[in-house]
Design a protein around this motif. Structure first.
Motif, PDB file in Angstrom:
ATOM      1  N   ALA A 152      -2.959  -7.241  -1.764  1.00  0.00           N
ATOM      2  CA  ALA A 152      -4.317  -7.466  -1.256  1.00  0.00           C
ATOM      3  C   ALA A 152      -4.266  -8.045   0.155  1.00  0.00           C
ATOM      4  O   ALA A 152      -3.425  -8.887   0.468  1.00  0.00           O
ATOM      5  N   LYS A 157      -7.573  -4.088  -1.733  1.00  0.00           N
ATOM      6  CA  LYS A 157      -6.718  -4.501  -2.842  1.00  0.00           C
ATOM      7  C   LYS A 157      -6.225  -3.293  -3.634  1.00  0.00           C
ATOM      8  O   LYS A 157      -7.000  -2.393  -3.963  1.00  0.00           O
ATOM      9  N   THR A 159      -4.010  -2.422  -7.115  1.00  0.00           N
ATOM     10  CA  THR A 159      -3.432  -2.940  -8.349  1.00  0.00           C
ATOM     11  C   THR A 159      -2.842  -1.791  -9.151  1.00  0.00           C
ATOM     12  O   THR A 159      -3.498  -0.763  -9.339  1.00  0.00           O
TER      13      THR A 159
END
Length: 318
Positions: A152, A157, A159
């Motif tokens: 991030a 960001k 993930t």
């Protein structure tokens, strides 16, 4: 058995010394995933039969990515096994199963999750297909639990979450009750973690018990042999002669009378090499030792005599 997933909403010495480190576990894992790929998929993905078209053979393309993840021959840190399995769904579409097996219990220099996302990126870039990733943790470090990859910066960001299965978290009783043959593979790996400080005789008994678990599942010869090879070599005996004994006992149990193949040749080679290393005992003394061990395991006297060439009278006197 539940799959722990991070895809959430988002004569033997009595001394029990530490067993020598296992070697080349990575190659054993690569082989067993290919040998029983359908059982492997059914074990980790309960919906496999409804999802995958098993009439079409799985393909393995991990060699394409080996240059990006070079094998470290004498790596002191963490080592991995990467298997890339191409499967077909029943609707005809192609999907990919990325299997990452961590074969040491150390963290290593590189972050585990960074490796996972790098592998995902390379596959996605090359094939642009849907991918599921599975990390199988084989080590004894209870604190090591891979986490999702997160990057991030300034409101952006990324993930990456993946399935995680820790062998150390599994229960023997649950694995024994699971009819899937791959459960025996996990049982063997679990024994390697929990039973490091055992004598060769105790280890031999463990391997015989695993063979009995395997026999209950009534597999074809090829599949049984593949899993049995994993069991045989995943935990090594301290004394190489014990492998000779174990192999002979397996032959007696299965009643094999087939011509000598590769394994039989290697068995005889190991025996010959052992005798050439200046062992004090001669062939007769070795036969007596093996017969004594088989007698303890309650093998029929006639079977022991046939395998060791000792007379029934000699065996009964032991």
């Amino acid at each position: 058995m539940e799959l722990t997933s991070s895809i959430a909403k988002p004569k033997q010495q009595k001394r029990k010394a530490r067993r020598k480190p296992r070697r080349r576990d990575d190659f054993l894992w690569k082989a067993i995933v290919e040998d029983v790929s359908e059982d492997f998929l059914r074990f980790f993905f309960p919906e496999a039969d409804a999802l995958f078209d098993f009439s079409r053979k799985c393909e393995y393309l991990d060699k394409e990515f080996d240059p990006f993840f070079p094998y470290e021959e004498n790596a002191a840190t963490v080592r991995y096994v990467d298997k890339l399995i191409k499967v077909y769904l029943k609707d005809g579409t192609e999907k990919w199963i990325a299997v990452h097996v961590e074969v040491q219990n150390q963290r290593g220099k590189a972050d585990f999750s960074s490796r996972m996302i790098r592998y995902w990126y390379l596959m996605k870039e090359k094939y642009n297909v849907s991918i599921t990733a599975l990390a199988i943790i084989t080590g004894s470090n209870k604190k090591f639990r891979p986490k999702p990859y997160v990057d991030a910066f300034l409101g952006t960001k990324l993930t990456y979450e993946y399935n995680v299965y820790s062998i150390l978290d599994q229960q023997e009783a649950v694995l024994q009750a699971n009819p899937n043959p791959f459960a025996v593979v996990i049982l063997a790996a679990l024994s390697a973690i929990r039973k490091k400080k055992v004598t060769d005789l105790e280890l031999k008994a463990i391997k015989h018990e695993l063979n009995r678990e395997l026999t209950k599942r009534k597999l074809d010869v090829v599949k049984h042999k593949g899993i049995m090879n994993f069991i045989k070599y995943y935990m090594n005996f301290e004394n190489p002669k014990m492998m000779i004994t174990f192999d002979r006992e397996l032959q007696a149990l299965t009643g094999r009378t087939t011509p000598m193949g590769t394994e039989e040749y290697l068995l005889q080679k190991r025996e010959a090499e052992g005798l050439q290393k200046g062992e004090a005992k001669g062939r007769h003394d070795e036969a007596v030792e093996i017969a004594s061990e088989m007698k303890k395991d309650k093998f029929p006297v006639e079977t022991i005599s046939k395998l060791t060439k000792l007379t029934i009278k000699e065996i009964e006197a032991l």
